[in-house]
Design a protein around this motif. Sequence first.
Motif, PDB file in Angstrom:
ATOM      1  N   GLY A 219      19.712  28.499 -20.972  1.00 57.36           N
ATOM      2  CA  GLY A 219      20.284  27.849 -19.803  1.00 57.36           C
ATOM      3  C   GLY A 219      21.701  27.374 -19.966  1.00 57.36           C
ATOM      4  N   TYR A 234      19.716  32.316 -15.271  1.00 62.47           N
ATOM      5  CA  TYR A 234      19.090  31.283 -16.095  1.00 62.47           C
ATOM      6  C   TYR A 234      18.704  31.892 -17.440  1.00 62.47           C
ATOM      7  CZ  TYR A 234      14.405  33.289 -15.312  1.00 62.47           C
ATOM      8  OH  TYR A 234      13.319  34.114 -15.289  1.00 62.47           O
ATOM      9  N   CYS A 238      22.044  33.288 -20.270  1.00 66.16           N
ATOM     10  CA  CYS A 238      22.147  33.401 -18.803  1.00 66.16           C
ATOM     11  C   CYS A 238      21.922  34.845 -18.337  1.00 66.16           C
ATOM     12  CB  CYS A 238      23.500  32.894 -18.315  1.00 66.16           C
ATOM     13  SG  CYS A 238      23.873  31.191 -18.789  1.00 66.16           S
ATOM     14  N   HIS A 253      18.382  26.093 -14.470  1.00 66.53           N
ATOM     15  CA  HIS A 253      19.183  26.928 -15.373  1.00 66.53           C
ATOM     16  C   HIS A 253      18.467  27.283 -16.671  1.00 66.53           C
ATOM     17  CE1 HIS A 253      19.843  22.780 -16.661  1.00 66.53           C
ATOM     18  NE2 HIS A 253      20.249  23.236 -17.833  1.00 66.53           N
TER      19      HIS A 253
END
Length: 332
Positions: A219, A234, A238, A253
């Motif tokens: 995240g 997320y 990411c 996230h």
Amino acid sequence: MYAVVLLVCCSWLALLCPSVQAYENLALNKPAWQSGTYLSNTGAERAVDGRYTELWWYGGQCAWSVGGQTTAEWRVDLGGVKSIHHVLIQYMTGNNVWDENNGYTRSFLGFSVYISNTTNKEDGVLCFRDTSYTRATIPNPVNITCPYHGRYVIYYNNRTHPPYPEGYSDYAYTELCELEVYGCDVYTYGVDCIRCGNCSGGVQCNRVTGSCPKGCDAGIYGDKCDLECGNNTYGVECKELCGNCSNGEPCHHVDGTCPHGCDAGMYGDKCDKECGNNTYGMECKELCGNCSNGEPCHHVDGTCPNGCDAGMYGDKCDKGNVRIKFSFNMIR
């Protein structure tokens, strides 16, 4: 004029070597111990009280161990594991000029500094040991770089393996007027003790640059792992795409969950699954109509892509044809 010149010089020097003023003295007024105390006003705590204008045993500002010993040890408890940058030692001078004729140089020679997570110096690391100073060259105060993590800073000296080099005292003493430990709490970097980002596995970031040696926690991204995933992503690096969260809101996230549920036609913690089992709409609570050949309706609006089964009509094939039969009685 002198002050202006000094300020300019200090500014120039700051470009060459980082300022140490932003580091905190982690040892100030912390619990201290030494192997024996000579007088009541020379206890171990005197070396962390922030005072060292009286640099002799009678001044009440210096720690002094008992005489006639072959080893002398002093330590300070920083109260927890800290990120240490450097240690400054102000040794006793008797308030006299510090040079080769000063008698205190003899007992300072050969000293060591350890950083440990226990009260035992052998459990830690040797930060510094004097093997080359003479009475004419040993500095006072002395500034020692110690880039280690630890809870205890230990000063040690010994006279256990004679003969010693010329100028050494016969016995070991502490004779510390101040010992200052500069650094930061763990998980910080830079002279301003900036908090590290979310480094993977909770490891310490680089103490100078703040970069994370093994990447970031899920995240989080950036060289310093201090930025949350954005752009509908997320997870680790990411790399995962968010599902269809309600009203186009971003997902969490770290785990990709949707804080306020899903858009119509979607379900699951991450809103990444389309409605099934002949359902559609918000929370998949609506039942599909009679689509042609038993096909599923559209998961969002319930429409039937290829029309309706016989006898049904409407966009959602949820309306049936009604036939009214009339019976006429012949009235004669």
